[in-house]
Design a protein around this motif. Structure first.
Motif, PDB file in Angstrom:
ATOM      1  N   ILE A 106       0.839  -1.203   0.000  1.00 51.07           N
ATOM      2  CA  ILE A 106       0.000   0.000   0.000  1.00 51.07           C
ATOM      3  C   ILE A 106       0.870   1.247   0.000  1.00 51.07           C
ATOM      4  N   LEU A 107       1.867   1.272   0.858  1.00 53.09           N
ATOM      5  CA  LEU A 107       2.737   2.446   0.952  1.00 53.09           C
ATOM      6  C   LEU A 107       3.510   2.653  -0.350  1.00 53.09           C
ATOM      7  N   GLN A 108       4.005   1.573  -0.942  1.00 48.14           N
ATOM      8  CA  GLN A 108       4.734   1.667  -2.209  1.00 48.14           C
ATOM      9  C   GLN A 108       3.841   2.241  -3.307  1.00 48.14           C
ATOM     10  N   THR A 109       2.602   1.769  -3.363  1.00 48.89           N
ATOM     11  CA  THR A 109       1.653   2.240  -4.372  1.00 48.89           C
ATOM     12  C   THR A 109       1.288   3.698  -4.155  1.00 48.89           C
ATOM     13  N   CYS A 110       0.989   4.053  -2.910  1.00 46.67           N
ATOM     14  CA  CYS A 110       0.586   5.439  -2.608  1.00 46.67           C
ATOM     15  C   CYS A 110       1.727   6.411  -2.844  1.00 46.67           C
ATOM     16  N   THR A 111       2.929   6.003  -2.496  1.00 48.62           N
ATOM     17  CA  THR A 111       4.084   6.878  -2.719  1.00 48.62           C
ATOM     18  C   THR A 111       4.228   7.210  -4.196  1.00 48.62           C
ATOM     19  N   LEU A 112       4.075   6.197  -5.060  1.00 50.75           N
ATOM     20  CA  LEU A 112       4.172   6.426  -6.492  1.00 50.75           C
ATOM     21  C   LEU A 112       3.021   7.292  -6.994  1.00 50.75           C
ATOM     22  N   LEU A 113       1.799   6.986  -6.572  1.00 52.38           N
ATOM     23  CA  LEU A 113       0.645   7.750  -7.054  1.00 52.38           C
ATOM     24  C   LEU A 113       0.706   9.209  -6.628  1.00 52.38           C
ATOM     25  N   VAL A 114       1.223   9.471  -5.428  1.00 52.45           N
ATOM     26  CA  VAL A 114       1.381  10.864  -4.998  1.00 52.45           C
ATOM     27  C   VAL A 114       2.414  11.568  -5.878  1.00 52.45           C
ATOM     28  N   LYS A 115       3.486  10.883  -6.218  1.00 51.12           N
ATOM     29  CA  LYS A 115       4.474  11.452  -7.138  1.00 51.12           C
ATOM     30  C   LYS A 115       3.839  11.765  -8.494  1.00 51.12           C
ATOM     31  N   MET A 116       2.876  10.953  -8.898  1.00 54.26           N
ATOM     32  CA  MET A 116       2.244  11.110 -10.208  1.00 54.26           C
ATOM     33  C   MET A 116       1.163  12.195 -10.217  1.00 54.26           C
ATOM     34  N   GLY A 117       0.687  12.614  -9.031  1.00 53.37           N
ATOM     35  CA  GLY A 117      -0.305  13.687  -9.014  1.00 53.37           C
ATOM     36  C   GLY A 117      -1.452  13.524  -8.042  1.00 53.37           C
ATOM     37  N   ILE A 118      -1.552  12.376  -7.379  1.00 51.78           N
ATOM     38  CA  ILE A 118      -2.594  12.201  -6.359  1.00 51.78           C
ATOM     39  C   ILE A 118      -2.227  13.057  -5.144  1.00 51.78           C
ATOM     40  N   ASP A 119      -3.147  13.920  -4.700  1.00 51.22           N
ATOM     41  CA  ASP A 119      -2.852  14.724  -3.509  1.00 51.22           C
ATOM     42  C   ASP A 119      -3.871  14.537  -2.391  1.00 51.22           C
ATOM     43  N   LYS A 120      -4.852  13.659  -2.610  1.00 51.12           N
ATOM     44  CA  LYS A 120      -5.825  13.328  -1.570  1.00 51.12           C
ATOM     45  C   LYS A 120      -6.025  11.820  -1.535  1.00 51.12           C
ATOM     46  N   ILE A 121      -5.956  11.249  -0.333  1.00 46.58           N
ATOM     47  CA  ILE A 121      -6.194   9.820  -0.154  1.00 46.58           C
ATOM     48  C   ILE A 121      -7.252   9.639   0.922  1.00 46.58           C
ATOM     49  N   ARG A 122      -8.270   8.848   0.603  1.00 46.56           N
ATOM     50  CA  ARG A 122      -9.274   8.460   1.586  1.00 46.56           C
ATOM     51  C   ARG A 122      -9.142   6.969   1.858  1.00 46.56           C
ATOM     52  N   ILE A 123      -8.968   6.612   3.119  1.00 44.33           N
ATOM     53  CA  ILE A 123      -8.884   5.218   3.526  1.00 44.33           C
ATOM     54  C   ILE A 123     -10.292   4.703   3.799  1.00 44.33           C
TER      55      ILE A 123
END
Length: 328
Positions: free
Chosen positions: A48-65
């Motif tokens: 999960i952390l690996q995926t979120c780290t990449l997606l934030v680099k790509m442009g995701i700036d909001k995450i809802r768990i």
């Protein structure tokens, strides 16, 4: 900035950390529950952390768990704390049923969670038991009290169901008179986990609004935030607001900025699609970050125009899975 094939900005990830839930809401799953995923079938926290780290680099700036219910997964606060420190993530929030949440509220505040969606379909304890098949109403109300005490923004999510809780619409709107909450009424969706397709809804967002306006004729439309899934209103003199989410009518698809990842690691471009990519499987094949980024970009470039089109493409697998397996 992430853009899909329709030119829509994608900056919001809804991430399900488990399919398990400590309630048995009849509109979400059968009374006996689901065939729960084994631990190895879930994305690990490292994945999960690996995926979120990449997606934030790509442009995701909001995450809802989301879940299932996030707080039934062990060490969830450890994951939330780590995610809250991601460089480039502007907002971390979560959706919860509130049964186990109250003790964690001070820590949520400490790590910077500013907003929480609380699932609550009734203010009546007996109807709560009838809907959820569990006697946990007091625990949920304690969570609501704790969230407000710690000045965390609360959005109450209420699924409106014919013959079950329509009598709660007005009491829930009344809640906004004295509390600074946003009560959002959601159209019932087909994700009930019983294998039966959905034939439509009796209470759509138009009918819900008319019910509110009958009791509160002074209700006023207020501005909707960018990318909002709700039509938002306020009653003069009330501290809180109300919203209508046309989740079945799907009127907000044109500005959709969100993607979903299920507990199994499946990327969904739309709530109604059947999944477009299994990220977990790719990670377990030791795919490089660059390869994963290219694969994600390709998948995001296949988004359907709206939820109706996404549902039609499912062909032999109509939408009827449990919301707990999707991620809210």
């Amino acid at each position: 900035m992430l853009l899909d094939n329709h030119g829509r900005k994608i900056n919001y990830l809804r991430l399900a950390v488990t399919d398990r839930c400590n309630l048995r809401c009849f509109y979400c799953m059968p009374e006996e529950g689901l065939d729960w995923l084994s631990r190895t079938e879930l994305m690990s926290y490292e994945e999960i952390l690996q995926t979120c780290t990449l997606l934030v680099k790509m442009g995701i700036d909001k995450i809802r768990i989301t879940g299932g219910e996030p707080f039934v997964r062990k060490d969830i606060m450890q994951l939330l704390t780590t995610l809250s420190k991601l460089d480039g993530l502007n907002e971390l929030t979560l959706t919860t049923n509130g049964v186990l949440t109250a003790p964690f509220v001070p820590e949520l505040k400490k790590i910077g969670v500013r907003s929480v969606n609380l699932s609550l379909d009734t203010l009546d304890a007996n109807r709560f038991f009838s809907i959820t098949r569990r006697d946990e109403f007091a625990s949920v109300m304690e969570t609501l009290e704790m969230l407000l005490k710690h000045n965390i923004e609360v959005k109450i999510n209420t699924v409106v169901m014919s013959g079950k809780n329509t009598q709660d619409i007005i009491p829930l709107v009344e809640l906004t008179r004295v509390l600074p909450v946003s009560v959002r009424f959601i159209e019932e969706m087909p994700f009930n986990g019983d294998g039966h397709t959905h034939s439509g809804i009796a209470w759509n967002y138009v009918r819900i609004f008319e019910e509110m306006r009958h009791s509160f004729p002074a209700i006023q439309k207020i501005s909707d935030p960018q990318f909002s899934t709700s039509y938002n209103y306020q009653i003069p003199g009330h501290k809180g607001t109300v919203g209508l989410i046309a989740a079945y009518s799907r009127t907000f698809c044109g500005s959709c900025n969100r993607i979903r990842i299920t507990p199994q690691g499946v990327l969904k471009n739309c709530l109604y699609d059947d999944g477009v990519l299994n990220i977990k499987d790719l990670l377990r094949l030791s795919i490089t970050e660059k390869e994963l980024e290219r694969t994600l970009l390709a998948a995001l470039n296949t988004r359907e125009k709206d939820g109706w089109q996404a549902e039609r493409k499912r062909l032999e697998n109509p939408a009827s899975e449990s919301m707990a397996t999707i991620g809210g």
